[in-house]
Design a protein around this motif. Structure first.
Motif, PDB file in Angstrom:
ATOM      1  N   VAL A  13      -0.355  -1.339  47.479  1.00 33.88           N
ATOM      2  CA  VAL A  13      -0.602  -2.782  47.423  1.00 33.88           C
ATOM      3  C   VAL A  13      -0.195  -3.346  46.065  1.00 33.88           C
ATOM      4  CG1 VAL A  13      -2.402  -4.548  47.419  1.00 33.88           C
ATOM      5  CG2 VAL A  13      -2.403  -2.759  49.175  1.00 33.88           C
ATOM      6  N   LEU A  14      -0.594  -2.679  44.978  1.00 30.31           N
ATOM      7  CA  LEU A  14      -0.272  -3.170  43.638  1.00 30.31           C
ATOM      8  C   LEU A  14       1.236  -3.170  43.406  1.00 30.31           C
ATOM      9  CD1 LEU A  14      -3.095  -1.424  41.563  1.00 30.31           C
ATOM     10  CD2 LEU A  14      -3.006  -3.788  42.378  1.00 30.31           C
ATOM     11  N   ALA A  15       1.910  -2.106  43.852  1.00 35.42           N
ATOM     12  CA  ALA A  15       3.365  -2.032  43.683  1.00 35.42           C
ATOM     13  C   ALA A  15       4.060  -3.117  44.486  1.00 35.42           C
ATOM     14  CB  ALA A  15       3.864  -0.653  44.109  1.00 35.42           C
ATOM     15  N   ALA A  16       3.572  -3.352  45.720  1.00 35.70           N
ATOM     16  CA  ALA A  16       4.181  -4.384  46.566  1.00 35.70           C
ATOM     17  C   ALA A  16       4.021  -5.764  45.942  1.00 35.70           C
ATOM     18  CB  ALA A  16       3.565  -4.349  47.957  1.00 35.70           C
ATOM     19  N   HIS A  17       2.858  -6.042  45.368  1.00 37.38           N
ATOM     20  CA  HIS A  17       2.652  -7.340  44.730  1.00 37.38           C
ATOM     21  C   HIS A  17       3.523  -7.495  43.487  1.00 37.38           C
ATOM     22  CE1 HIS A  17      -0.451  -9.593  46.896  1.00 37.38           C
ATOM     23  NE2 HIS A  17      -0.818  -8.407  47.348  1.00 37.38           N
ATOM     24  N   ASP A  18       3.710  -6.420  42.743  1.00 37.48           N
ATOM     25  CA  ASP A  18       4.635  -6.474  41.603  1.00 37.48           C
ATOM     26  C   ASP A  18       6.035  -6.844  42.078  1.00 37.48           C
ATOM     27  OD1 ASP A  18       2.761  -5.891  39.674  1.00 37.48           O
ATOM     28  OD2 ASP A  18       3.184  -3.738  39.644  1.00 37.48           O
ATOM     29  N   VAL A  19       6.504  -6.151  43.104  1.00 39.62           N
ATOM     30  CA  VAL A  19       7.848  -6.417  43.631  1.00 39.62           C
ATOM     31  C   VAL A  19       7.945  -7.846  44.141  1.00 39.62           C
ATOM     32  CG1 VAL A  19       9.469  -5.821  45.486  1.00 39.62           C
ATOM     33  CG2 VAL A  19       8.368  -4.007  44.160  1.00 39.62           C
ATOM     34  N   ARG A  20       6.901  -8.327  44.823  1.00 39.92           N
ATOM     35  CA  ARG A  20       6.876  -9.707  45.355  1.00 39.92           C
ATOM     36  C   ARG A  20       7.104 -10.732  44.247  1.00 39.92           C
ATOM     37  NH1 ARG A  20       2.882 -13.569  47.753  1.00 39.92           N
ATOM     38  NH2 ARG A  20       3.390 -13.830  49.966  1.00 39.92           N
ATOM     39  N   GLN A  21       6.640 -10.394  43.029  1.00 41.35           N
ATOM     40  CA  GLN A  21       6.777 -11.303  41.891  1.00 41.35           C
ATOM     41  C   GLN A  21       7.973 -10.980  41.003  1.00 41.35           C
ATOM     42  OE1 GLN A  21       2.773 -11.975  39.940  1.00 41.35           O
ATOM     43  NE2 GLN A  21       2.154 -10.527  41.535  1.00 41.35           N
ATOM     44  N   GLY A  22       8.780  -9.998  41.445  1.00 45.10           N
ATOM     45  CA  GLY A  22       9.964  -9.641  40.670  1.00 45.10           C
ATOM     46  C   GLY A  22       9.681  -8.732  39.502  1.00 45.10           C
ATOM     47  N   ILE A  23       8.568  -7.988  39.558  1.00 46.49           N
ATOM     48  CA  ILE A  23       8.178  -7.075  38.477  1.00 46.49           C
ATOM     49  C   ILE A  23       8.416  -5.640  38.923  1.00 46.49           C
ATOM     50  CG2 ILE A  23       6.254  -6.273  37.036  1.00 46.49           C
ATOM     51  CD1 ILE A  23       4.946  -9.047  37.559  1.00 46.49           C
ATOM     52  N   MET A  24       8.994  -4.829  38.064  1.00 46.73           N
ATOM     53  CA  MET A  24       9.209  -3.414  38.373  1.00 46.73           C
ATOM     54  C   MET A  24       7.848  -2.724  38.524  1.00 46.73           C
ATOM     55  SD  MET A  24      11.762  -1.268  38.759  1.00 46.73           S
ATOM     56  CE  MET A  24      12.191   0.486  38.594  1.00 46.73           C
ATOM     57  N   PRO A  25       7.596  -2.036  39.656  1.00 36.36           N
ATOM     58  CA  PRO A  25       6.278  -1.415  39.861  1.00 36.36           C
ATOM     59  C   PRO A  25       6.056  -0.232  38.931  1.00 36.36           C
ATOM     60  CG  PRO A  25       7.792  -0.776  41.615  1.00 36.36           C
ATOM     61  CD  PRO A  25       8.503  -1.802  40.802  1.00 36.36           C
ATOM     62  N   ASP A  26       4.784   0.061  38.709  1.00 38.61           N
ATOM     63  CA  ASP A  26       4.386   1.208  37.887  1.00 38.61           C
ATOM     64  C   ASP A  26       4.702   2.496  38.640  1.00 38.61           C
ATOM     65  OD1 ASP A  26       3.222   3.042  36.235  1.00 38.61           O
ATOM     66  OD2 ASP A  26       1.163   2.352  36.531  1.00 38.61           O
ATOM     67  N   LEU A  27       5.503   3.363  38.033  1.00 39.03           N
ATOM     68  CA  LEU A  27       5.908   4.616  38.689  1.00 39.03           C
ATOM     69  C   LEU A  27       5.183   5.827  38.117  1.00 39.03           C
ATOM     70  CD1 LEU A  27       9.770   3.964  38.817  1.00 39.03           C
ATOM     71  CD2 LEU A  27       8.045   3.418  40.544  1.00 39.03           C
ATOM     72  N   THR A  28       4.120   5.616  37.344  1.00 36.88           N
ATOM     73  CA  THR A  28       3.438   6.731  36.681  1.00 36.88           C
ATOM     74  C   THR A  28       2.064   6.971  37.287  1.00 36.88           C
ATOM     75  OG1 THR A  28       2.529   5.218  35.019  1.00 36.88           O
ATOM     76  CG2 THR A  28       4.648   6.283  34.513  1.00 36.88           C
ATOM     77  N   HIS A  29       2.010   7.243  38.596  1.00 36.27           N
ATOM     78  CA  HIS A  29       0.719   7.449  39.265  1.00 36.27           C
ATOM     79  C   HIS A  29       0.343   8.922  39.272  1.00 36.27           C
ATOM     80  CE1 HIS A  29       0.746   3.311  40.392  1.00 36.27           C
ATOM     81  NE2 HIS A  29       1.880   3.437  41.054  1.00 36.27           N
ATOM     82  N   ASP A  30      -0.981   9.167  39.329  1.00 40.57           N
ATOM     83  CA  ASP A  30      -1.419  10.562  39.367  1.00 40.57           C
ATOM     84  C   ASP A  30      -1.262  11.113  40.782  1.00 40.57           C
ATOM     85  OD1 ASP A  30      -3.648   9.931  41.009  1.00 40.57           O
ATOM     86  OD2 ASP A  30      -4.828   9.371  39.245  1.00 40.57           O
ATOM     87  N   ARG A  31      -1.580  12.373  40.944  1.00 39.22           N
ATOM     88  CA  ARG A  31      -1.313  13.056  42.213  1.00 39.22           C
ATOM     89  C   ARG A  31      -2.216  12.566  43.349  1.00 39.22           C
ATOM     90  NH1 ARG A  31      -4.568  17.588  43.297  1.00 39.22           N
ATOM     91  NH2 ARG A  31      -6.182  17.994  41.748  1.00 39.22           N
ATOM     92  N   HIS A  32      -3.241  11.784  43.052  1.00 36.63           N
ATOM     93  CA  HIS A  32      -4.114  11.258  44.103  1.00 36.63           C
ATOM     94  C   HIS A  32      -3.666   9.877  44.586  1.00 36.63           C
ATOM     95  CE1 HIS A  32      -6.858  14.554  43.472  1.00 36.63           C
ATOM     96  NE2 HIS A  32      -6.944  14.261  42.183  1.00 36.63           N
ATOM     97  N   ALA A  33      -2.616   9.338  43.986  1.00 34.10           N
ATOM     98  CA  ALA A  33      -2.170   7.995  44.346  1.00 34.10           C
ATOM     99  C   ALA A  33      -1.520   8.001  45.723  1.00 34.10           C
ATOM    100  CB  ALA A  33      -1.192   7.478  43.292  1.00 34.10           C
ATOM    101  N   ASP A  34      -1.402   6.796  46.302  1.00 33.50           N
ATOM    102  CA  ASP A  34      -0.771   6.689  47.624  1.00 33.50           C
ATOM    103  C   ASP A  34       0.660   6.162  47.528  1.00 33.50           C
ATOM    104  OD1 ASP A  34      -1.315   4.088  46.905  1.00 33.50           O
ATOM    105  OD2 ASP A  34      -2.601   3.638  48.616  1.00 33.50           O
ATOM    106  N   PHE A  35       1.176   6.066  46.286  1.00 37.86           N
ATOM    107  CA  PHE A  35       2.566   5.648  46.079  1.00 37.86           C
ATOM    108  C   PHE A  35       3.212   6.520  45.013  1.00 37.86           C
ATOM    109  CE2 PHE A  35       5.214   2.719  43.290  1.00 37.86           C
ATOM    110  CZ  PHE A  35       6.391   2.992  43.967  1.00 37.86           C
ATOM    111  N   PHE A  36       4.347   7.116  45.367  1.00 40.98           N
ATOM    112  CA  PHE A  36       5.103   7.938  44.431  1.00 40.98           C
ATOM    113  C   PHE A  36       6.568   7.551  44.477  1.00 40.98           C
ATOM    114  CE2 PHE A  36       1.640  10.607  46.013  1.00 40.98           C
ATOM    115  CZ  PHE A  36       1.083  11.103  44.840  1.00 40.98           C
ATOM    116  N   MET A  37       7.253   7.789  43.369  1.00 38.70           N
ATOM    117  CA  MET A  37       8.712   7.750  43.388  1.00 38.70           C
ATOM    118  C   MET A  37       9.227   9.071  42.860  1.00 38.70           C
ATOM    119  SD  MET A  37      11.592   5.126  42.009  1.00 38.70           S
ATOM    120  CE  MET A  37      13.313   5.540  42.353  1.00 38.70           C
ATOM    121  N   ILE A  38      10.144   9.689  43.616  1.00 40.22           N
ATOM    122  CA  ILE A  38      10.811  10.916  43.186  1.00 40.22           C
ATOM    123  C   ILE A  38      12.209  10.518  42.747  1.00 40.22           C
ATOM    124  CG2 ILE A  38      11.569  13.223  43.860  1.00 40.22           C
ATOM    125  CD1 ILE A  38       9.376  13.214  45.993  1.00 40.22           C
TER     126      ILE A  38
END
Length: 727
Positions: free
Chosen positions: A492-517
């Motif tokens: 949700v937080l990443a999607a809202h960042d993108v909606r506003q033209g902001i690069m999402p945070d890609l530094t989530h821990d292993r329990h997060a529900d969003f990752f980038m490889i």
């Protein structure tokens, strides 16, 4: 190396790739078999070809013939004639029957059966029923052969003959039309475009500057614009596109355009813009119709029932308990306004607000209808709103008309009976469907449209949600507060960042529900995606890949495109040892994940319905679909119907709209740069419910985030709504 020519019958397809590369088993005239390779779009099994190429030695597979070209030739060898007869084209003729026929007629078999099919009576050992079937086959085949011969002589594929005969009833009628008015097939025959018709027209000697050709080109430009989402084209752009397509001068094209307008084939209108708007008649009808109907239904929107809001009691307060001020205002709005739009991103509480609206309306004994454009969206809404939702097509009762075509039973003569109608995922609804929906509403109805204008627009023409918001006719409530449960979701937080033209945070821990490889190389990205879907994510999620994981790709082509991903994942997840069925460039296996891509009202199947291949027969396959009411339906598709079935391990962003998946895997590579933009990325990200994994280039992701605008669609709807419809 010396080029050689061989003559052999195409017997079996051993390998067929999406790029057209095939490996075939062919049978030489002497009876020996040979492996042949080459790049061919269409080879008919059972037919004899003259192959031009050379013999090569493959280190693993031995001696092969590497073909550069293939010329279809009449089957003259007795073996070739037998193979052709038994190829499946002629119903009732198998290998044994073919052998009997060829033994009797010899090298004159085909000539005899085409010219004198009644002579099948001479062949011993055939039943009277089989003889009659063969006679009928060859009478029909002769008609087909004449049309096929014309198509082949102009380097056109044989499968067009089947399409043409299906529309025009016979090969003779189709051939006559091709030789007189070839551009008519663009309008009459689905799947045949201007390029094919133009090729035929030139072959029969039609002038490049003829009025017929220019008129066809002008109409095709408008049809293609409609397919790209436009309701009209500015006059200048229409003429410019047609001139480029036809390579004709502007004066001549403009003259023919004026003729088309004069006879009502197109409609020109001054909307007060910088140029005249050019419409196809149907597009003009629906745009004007939507604006007029909205004014009829909702002019003077608001305030007639304000006293009901003042009479709130404790039960109303309970229904609104826990809602933010924004949500409470939106929930109450439908009691004082008859036309409301509710927008907001993920986690802002749109569904919670809808539940409150339903509760408030039911308390006042309003009859509530909840609907969505697709089955998957309706099912999701039913579960989240705890209220039965249906698809728009089912709500409008699609069915056969008295003329034999399909239409909607619900319209202004037989309107919907609901007092309050709530439509979800309105950004997906195109102008044509919205027109039919409005036609079924009664004066006095209350309408709530729910959607996210930041998502991709509809596949069909129009920008309905954006136009209604821009027109100012509806009361718009935009939710922008992310609730606590959403605030804990990295998706949700990443999607809202993108909606506003902001690069999402890609530094989530292993329990997060969003990752980038991160992986810059597209080929290695494709390999990573395959490993994630097949091996790693099913273990991580404790769910099967087929049930839980959906790859959503921005483009069809490339290493990480839809086609290549489907080929890779089918090879790993479907049954490679069981029966197969090939149609065009697609080969289907048992357990393939597939999607239906057309609206089939007779079967109650719609564009986007997903299923699994559960059985494969000689010339058909069975697919089990999962419907929005949690029921299963199984449908059998013949080979000629398979154009509506595609693999769906990977799908496009547009096809994913209205759906949620436990896990979404999203390729983000620079080879897709032409398609990367914010609306597309945002739409794909918000399809993930439990886990989102982006795989690929951070530069490609940054490019998508930074590109704000989607290509502008030409629509006059918001102007018409503002100005009472501009009839």
């Amino acid at each position: 190396m010396v080029t050689q020519k061989i003559r052999a019958t195409a017997e079996k397809e051993l390998v067929k790739r999406a790029d057209g590369y095939v490996v075939l088993r062919v049978r030489l005239l002497a009876g020996d078999t040979l492996t042949l390779t080459g790049q061919f779009n269409e080879i008919e099994l059972g037919r004899e070809y003259e192959w031009l190429g050379r013999y090569v030695f493959h280190p693993s597979y031995g001696r092969q013939f590497q073909a550069e070209s293939a010329l279809l030739v009449p089957a003259t060898s007795l073996l070739g004639i037998e193979k052709f007869l038994a190829s499946g084209r002629f119903k009732g003729i198998g290998a044994k029957t073919a052998a009997k026929i060829v033994a009797h007629f010899g090298a004159l078999t085909m000539e005899t059966l085409f010219e004198q099919p009644e002579r099948i009576e001479e062949v011993p050992g055939l039943s009277s029923k089989l003889r009659e079937k063969i006679r009928m086959n060859f009478r029909q085949e002769k008609d087909f052969a004449r049309l096929g011969s014309f198509l082949r002589s102009h380097d056109l594929p044989m499968h067009l003959a089947e399409k043409l005969i299906a529309v025009y009833g016979s090969g003779t009628t189709a051939l006559q039309l091709l030789q007189t008015t070839p551009y008519q097939i663009i309008e009459d025959v689905y799947g045949i475009g201007f390029k094919t018709a133009d090729h035929i027209a030139q072959a029969i000697g039609m002038r490049a500057d003829s009025d017929e050709r220019i008129a066809a080109g002008l109409m095709v430009v408008l049809q293609e614009a409609s397919e790209d989402g436009h309701l009209f084209l500015p006059m200048g752009e229409w003429i410019t596109r047609a001139c480029e397509r036809l390579t004709q001068d502007q004066e001549r094209v403009m003259r023919v355009g004026t003729l088309l307008s004069g006879r009502g084939a197109v409609i020109l209108e001054d909307l007060g813009l910088s140029d005249l708007a050019v419409y196809l008649p149907y597009s003009h009808k629906i745009e004007v119709g939507i604006a007029l109907k909205l004014h009829t239904l909702f002019m003077g929107n608001g305030n007639e029932d304000a006293e009901q809001v003042q009479g709130y009691d404790e039960q109303d307060e309970l229904l609104l308990a826990g809602l933010s001020d924004q949500q409470q205002k939106a929930a109450k709005a439908l009691l004082t306004e008859r036309f409301v739009v509710l927008t907001g991103g993920p986690g802002t509480g749109k569904t919670t607000t809808v539940k409150a609206v339903i509760g408030l309306c039911q308390k006042r004994s309003y009859r509530v209808i909840l609907a969505a454009p697709t089955g998957r969206a309706a099912k999701r809404m039913t579960q989240s709103a705890d209220f039965p939702a249906t698809t728009l097509h089912r709500l409008l009762e699609v069915g056969k008309s008295s003329r034999g075509g399909f239409g909607f039973t619900k319209d202004h003569t037989n309107p919907l009976e609901g007092d309050v109608i709530i439509l979800d995922e309105v950004s997906m609804i195109d102008a044509a469907l919205f027109y039919h929906f409005l036609d079924a509403l009664k004066v006095g109805v209350r309408l709530l449209l729910v959607g996210d204008p930041e998502q991709l627009p509809s596949v069909g023409p129009g920008t309905v949600l954006a136009d209604i918001i821009a027109s100012g006719l509806a009361k718009v409530h935009a939710l922008d507060l992310v609730f606590r449960q959403g605030a804990h979701s990295a998706i949700v937080l990443a999607a809202h960042d993108v909606r506003q033209g902001i690069m999402p945070d890609l530094t989530h821990d292993r329990h997060a529900d969003f990752f980038m490889i991160a992986q810059e190389d597209p080929q290695k990205t494709a390999e990573l995606i395959e490993d994630l879907v097949v091996r790693r994510l099913p273990v991580y999620l404790s769910q099967s890949a087929l049930d839980a994981i959906q790859v959503i790709s921005p483009m069809r082509k490339g290493y990480c495109g839809i086609d290549a991903c489907n080929e890779r994942l089918s090879r790993r997840l479907a049954d490679q040892d069981g029966p197969t069925l090939t149609h065009g460039q697609r080969t289907f296996h048992l357990h393939d994940k597939v999607m239906h891509t057309k609206n089939d009202y007779e079967r109650d199947l719609y564009n986007g319905d997903m299923g699994t291949v559960v059985a494969i027969y000689e010339d058909s396959l069975a697919v089990r679909f999962f419907k929005e009411d949690d029921t299963l339906c199984e449908e059998v598709f013949s080979k000629t119907e398979l154009s509506a079935i595609v693999h769906a391990f990977a799908i496009s962003v547009h096809k994913s709209q209205g759906s949620e998946y436990p896990c979404v895997v999203l390729p983000m590579v620079r080879e897709h740069a032409v398609m990367l933009q914010r609306h597309l990325l945002y739409t794909a990200m918000t399809r993930a419910k439990q886990l989102l994994v982006i795989v690929g280039s951070t530069k490609a992701l940054s490019l998508a985030v930074s590109r704000e605008a989607v290509a502008k669609r030409f629509s006059g709807l918001y102007l018409r709504i503002k100005q009472d419809g501009l009839p």
